[in-house]
Write a protein that holds these residues in place. Structure first.
Motif, mmCIF file in Angstrom:
data_model
loop_
_atom_site.group_PDB
_atom_site.id
_atom_site.type_symbol
_atom_site.label_atom_id
_atom_site.label_comp_id
_atom_site.label_asym_id
_atom_site.label_seq_id
_atom_site.Cartn_x
_atom_site.Cartn_y
_atom_site.Cartn_z
ATOM 1 N N LYS A 275 5.534 4.362 2.332
ATOM 2 C CA LYS A 275 5.870 5.672 3.531
ATOM 3 C C LYS A 275 6.481 5.304 3.955
ATOM 4 C CE LYS A 275 2.069 9.018 2.275
ATOM 5 N NZ LYS A 275 1.119 9.625 2.426
ATOM 6 N N GLU A 276 5.901 4.611 5.148
ATOM 7 C CA GLU A 276 6.878 4.058 6.323
ATOM 8 C C GLU A 276 8.693 3.210 6.142
ATOM 9 O OE1 GLU A 276 6.204 3.951 9.880
ATOM 10 O OE2 GLU A 276 4.709 5.057 8.705
ATOM 11 N N ILE A 277 8.652 2.426 4.925
ATOM 12 C CA ILE A 277 9.930 1.973 4.698
ATOM 13 C C ILE A 277 10.674 3.381 4.310
ATOM 14 C CG2 ILE A 277 11.352 1.440 2.747
ATOM 15 C CD1 ILE A 277 8.662 -1.018 2.599
ATOM 16 N N LEU A 278 10.075 3.876 3.205
ATOM 17 C CA LEU A 278 10.771 5.505 3.194
ATOM 18 C C LEU A 278 11.036 6.284 4.538
ATOM 19 C CD1 LEU A 278 9.888 6.863 0.159
ATOM 20 C CD2 LEU A 278 11.074 4.822 0.218
ATOM 21 N N VAL A 279 10.456 6.326 5.629
ATOM 22 C CA VAL A 279 10.053 6.775 6.645
ATOM 23 C C VAL A 279 11.478 6.546 7.364
ATOM 24 C CG1 VAL A 279 9.409 8.301 8.752
ATOM 25 C CG2 VAL A 279 8.115 8.207 6.682
ATOM 26 N N GLN A 280 11.285 5.146 7.750
ATOM 27 C CA GLN A 280 12.150 4.479 8.401
ATOM 28 C C GLN A 280 13.798 5.184 8.030
ATOM 29 O OE1 GLN A 280 11.227 0.421 9.666
ATOM 30 N NE2 GLN A 280 13.261 -0.265 9.174
ATOM 31 N N MET A 281 13.898 4.528 6.309
ATOM 32 C CA MET A 281 15.043 4.611 6.309
ATOM 33 C C MET A 281 16.167 6.033 6.486
ATOM 34 S SD MET A 281 15.886 2.176 4.460
ATOM 35 C CE MET A 281 15.069 1.040 5.565
ATOM 36 N N ILE B 205 -4.899 5.333 -12.532
ATOM 37 C CA ILE B 205 -3.880 4.507 -11.623
ATOM 38 C C ILE B 205 -4.314 4.898 -10.493
ATOM 39 C CG2 ILE B 205 -2.309 2.730 -11.204
ATOM 40 C CD1 ILE B 205 -0.815 3.050 -13.332
ATOM 41 N N THR B 206 -5.354 3.945 -9.729
ATOM 42 C CA THR B 206 -5.539 4.534 -8.248
ATOM 43 C C THR B 206 -5.098 3.121 -7.060
ATOM 44 O OG1 THR B 206 -8.180 5.383 -8.935
ATOM 45 C CG2 THR B 206 -7.751 4.032 -6.378
ATOM 46 N N ASP B 207 -3.526 3.518 -6.806
ATOM 47 C CA ASP B 207 -2.978 2.803 -5.771
ATOM 48 C C ASP B 207 -3.754 3.043 -4.219
ATOM 49 O OD1 ASP B 207 -1.338 1.694 -7.376
ATOM 50 O OD2 ASP B 207 -0.907 4.038 -7.272
ATOM 51 N N LEU C 234 3.451 8.825 -7.721
ATOM 52 C CA LEU C 234 2.004 8.531 -6.978
ATOM 53 C C LEU C 234 1.156 9.947 -8.323
ATOM 54 C CD1 LEU C 234 2.068 8.064 -3.467
ATOM 55 C CD2 LEU C 234 1.222 6.255 -5.364
ATOM 56 N N GLU C 235 1.573 10.604 -8.349
ATOM 57 C CA GLU C 235 0.786 12.251 -9.157
ATOM 58 C C GLU C 235 1.154 11.493 -10.688
ATOM 59 O OE1 GLU C 235 3.382 15.790 -8.323
ATOM 60 O OE2 GLU C 235 2.366 15.336 -6.663
ATOM 61 N N GLN C 236 1.991 11.090 -11.326
ATOM 62 C CA GLN C 236 2.252 10.086 -12.548
ATOM 63 C C GLN C 236 1.321 9.626 -12.416
ATOM 64 O OE1 GLN C 236 3.741 11.190 -15.502
ATOM 65 N NE2 GLN C 236 2.523 10.099 -15.985
ATOM 66 N N ARG C 237 1.045 8.415 -12.133
ATOM 67 C CA ARG C 237 0.558 7.176 -11.973
ATOM 68 C C ARG C 237 -1.722 7.487 -11.907
ATOM 69 N NH1 ARG C 237 2.980 1.892 -10.909
ATOM 70 N NH2 ARG C 237 0.495 1.214 -9.688
ATOM 71 N N ARG C 238 -1.820 7.698 -10.923
ATOM 72 C CA ARG C 238 -2.713 9.243 -10.939
ATOM 73 C C ARG C 238 -3.168 10.180 -12.217
ATOM 74 N NH1 ARG C 238 -1.531 10.401 -4.818
ATOM 75 N NH2 ARG C 238 -0.751 12.777 -5.779
ATOM 76 N N ALA C 239 -2.165 10.669 -12.885
ATOM 77 C CA ALA C 239 -2.152 11.435 -14.067
ATOM 78 C C ALA C 239 -2.852 9.782 -15.402
ATOM 79 C CB ALA C 239 -1.939 11.511 -14.775
ATOM 80 N N SER D 280 0.827 -1.294 0.497
ATOM 81 C CA SER D 280 0.221 -0.272 -0.046
ATOM 82 C C SER D 280 0.767 1.161 0.175
ATOM 83 C CB SER D 280 -1.017 -0.002 1.397
ATOM 84 O OG SER D 280 -0.131 0.563 1.841
ATOM 85 N N VAL D 281 0.162 2.196 -0.490
ATOM 86 C CA VAL D 281 0.590 3.609 -0.643
ATOM 87 C C VAL D 281 1.423 4.338 1.204
ATOM 88 C CG1 VAL D 281 0.677 6.205 -0.349
ATOM 89 C CG2 VAL D 281 -0.542 5.211 -1.931
#
Length: 209
Positions: free
Chosen positions: A44-50, A78-80, A70-75, A39-40
Motif C-alpha cells: 500500500k505504501e508503494i502504491l500511495v507514494q506513486m 490465502i491470508t496475506d 486481495l479479495e480474490q486471494r482471500r476467496a 506485507s499488505v
C-alpha cells in the motif's frame, strides 16, 4: 542477474507498472510482491507514494487493482500478512522542518534554486508533504522508497533530470552501484529495453560524476 533481493525486485516492478498503468503486469507484480514477503501495508505504501511521481489516477487505479487481488486471494483461502502501520508522529510535529531535514539528509545538502524561488508553493509541497508526510511514514524504509521512485521515473518520458537526482538520493540511502545496476536490469527485463537503456545511461553519468 541482479543483486536486489526478491522483495526489492518486486518493489521495483510494482512501482514501474503503476507509473505506466500496465494493469495486467501490475497484478502479476503485486502477486509476486506478496509471494516474496512484502506485507499488505508495505505494498500500500508503494502504491500511495506513486501518486507523487505518476499522479493520483495511476495510484488510485493501482490501489483498486490491489484491493481486488486481495479479495480474490482471500476467496482462495490465502491470508496475506497485513504488516505494520506507520508509527504516529509526536503531537505538534513541524512538518515543514521535518520534511526539510529529511530532504537534506536524502539529497546530501540543502535543496534550493531559482525554480523554488519562482514557485515557492512547489517547494513547500515537496518539503512538507513528500519529504515530510510521506517519507516520515516508517513502515517502508528509505531504500525501498527510492527503489520504487527510481523504477517509476525510469519508465516515464521526460523526467531524466529527476531520475538523475533520485539515483543520487538512492546512493545516499545506502543502496550501492551494484544495487542500482540491478534495478536497471529489472526495468529492462520487465518493462522494456528502451527504458532500461535510458536509465543505464543516466546511472553511468551519476556514477562517473
Amino acid at each position: 542477474m541482479t543483486d536486489l533481493n526478491p522483495r526489492q525486485q518486486a518493489t521495483a516492478a510494482i512501482a514501474a507498472f503503476t507509473a505506466i498503468g500496465r494493469m495486467p503486469q501490475l497484478r502479476d507484480a503485486l502477486t509476486g510482491g506478496l509471494d516474496a514477503g512484502l506485507s499488505v501495508n508495505q505494498i500500500k505504501e508503494i502504491l500511495v507514494q506513486m501518486y507523487a511521481y505518476a499522479g493520483f489516477p495511476r495510484s488510485l487505479n493501482a490501489l483498486g487493482a490491489f484491493m481486488a487481488l486481495l479479495e480474490q486471494r482471500r476467496a482462495d483461502g490465502i491470508t496475506d500478512p497485513a504488516g505494520d502501520q506507520p508509527r504516529p508522529l509526536a503531537a505538534g510535529t513541524d512538518m515543514r522542518k521535518l520534511g526539510t531535514d529529511n530532504q537534506t539528509r536524502l539529497s546530501g545538502a540543502p535543496v534550493t534554486g531559482p525554480l523554488f524561488e519562482f514557485a515557492p508553493a512547489i517547494d513547500q509541497f515537496l518539503k512538507t508533504h513528500l519529504f515530510g508526510d510521506i517519507f516520515a511514514r516508517d513502515n517502508l524504509d528509505w531504500p525501498s522508497r527510492e527503489i520504487a521512485t527510481v523504477a517509476a521515473l525510469a519508465t516515464l518520458d521526460g523526467v531524466e533530470s529527476q531520475l538523475q537526482s533520485h539515483f543520487g538520493i538512492a546512493l545516499n540511502t545506502g543502496l550501492t552501484a551494484t544495487h542500482l545496476r540491478g534495478l536497471v536490469t529489472v526495468v529492462r527485463d520487465r518493462v522494456g529495453h528502451a527504458q532500461g537503456d535510458r536509465a543505464a545511461g543516466i546511472l553511468d553519468r551519476v556514477l562517473a560524476g
